[in-house]
Write a protein that holds these residues in place. Sequence first.
Motif, PDB file in Angstrom:
ATOM      1  N   PRO A  40       6.055   0.852  -8.026  1.00 10.20           N
ATOM      2  CA  PRO A  40       6.032   2.293  -7.778  1.00 10.20           C
ATOM      3  C   PRO A  40       5.889   2.607  -6.288  1.00 10.20           C
ATOM      4  CG  PRO A  40       3.919   1.568  -8.626  1.00 10.20           C
ATOM      5  CD  PRO A  40       4.830   0.381  -8.677  1.00 10.20           C
ATOM      6  N   SER A  41       6.434   3.743  -5.893  1.00  8.66           N
ATOM      7  CA  SER A  41       6.259   4.264  -4.542  1.00  8.66           C
ATOM      8  C   SER A  41       5.232   5.388  -4.601  1.00  8.66           C
ATOM      9  CB  SER A  41       7.571   4.830  -3.987  1.00  8.66           C
ATOM     10  OG  SER A  41       8.518   3.808  -3.830  1.00  8.66           O
ATOM     11  N   LEU A  42       4.239   5.294  -3.742  1.00  3.34           N
ATOM     12  CA  LEU A  42       3.179   6.298  -3.680  1.00  3.34           C
ATOM     13  C   LEU A  42       3.131   6.908  -2.294  1.00  3.34           C
ATOM     14  CD1 LEU A  42       0.379   4.160  -5.377  1.00  3.34           C
ATOM     15  CD2 LEU A  42       1.779   5.912  -6.463  1.00  3.34           C
ATOM     16  N   VAL A  43       2.888   8.197  -2.237  1.00  2.00           N
ATOM     17  CA  VAL A  43       2.643   8.898  -0.976  1.00  2.00           C
ATOM     18  C   VAL A  43       1.343   9.658  -1.156  1.00  2.00           C
ATOM     19  CG1 VAL A  43       3.436  10.695   0.603  1.00  2.00           C
ATOM     20  CG2 VAL A  43       5.086   9.076  -0.369  1.00  2.00           C
ATOM     21  N   ASP A  44       0.372   9.326  -0.328  1.00  2.00           N
ATOM     22  CA  ASP A  44      -0.956   9.939  -0.426  1.00  2.00           C
ATOM     23  C   ASP A  44      -1.511   9.853  -1.847  1.00  2.00           C
ATOM     24  OD1 ASP A  44      -0.904  10.613   2.302  1.00  2.00           O
ATOM     25  OD2 ASP A  44       0.073  12.531   1.878  1.00  2.00           O
ATOM     26  N   GLY A  45      -1.286   8.716  -2.494  1.00  2.00           N
ATOM     27  CA  GLY A  45      -1.790   8.486  -3.837  1.00  2.00           C
ATOM     28  C   GLY A  45      -0.970   9.108  -4.948  1.00  2.00           C
ATOM     29  N   GLU A  46       0.077   9.831  -4.616  1.00  2.00           N
ATOM     30  CA  GLU A  46       0.914  10.489  -5.616  1.00  2.00           C
ATOM     31  C   GLU A  46       2.167   9.657  -5.869  1.00  2.00           C
ATOM     32  OE1 GLU A  46       3.622  14.512  -6.110  1.00  2.00           O
ATOM     33  OE2 GLU A  46       2.029  14.505  -4.625  1.00  2.00           O
TER      34      GLU A  46
END
Length: 112
Positions: A40-46
Amino acid sequence: MPIALDCRYRPGGAQDRLPIRAAHLDYMIANQGRVLHGGPSLVDGELVGMYLLLATDDPGQADDFLAGEPYARAELFAEVQRTLFTGYLPEPRRGFLAELRRDASRCVAAAD
């Protein structure tokens, strides 16, 4: 060179993936030999998408992989960026980075 796929969900795509997540995981299990790395790709935990490094440099094979991938078939992605990946770490052979460093120093000296 492997092909990197950066697949970004469309709005609502992360949530919409849940009913077909088992099919996605089955596809990944069945295609482990075609995927060098993925997750998965996460940005700021999202959760914003998934990232895959495919064991091919053939764009057609990457397209074929995505054509069978359940999340892609369900049109969960707003965008898929495909790039060739050249890995330097871990070193493809011992001393590779030191060779690059020497070459970079020579380029700087030649420019002066």
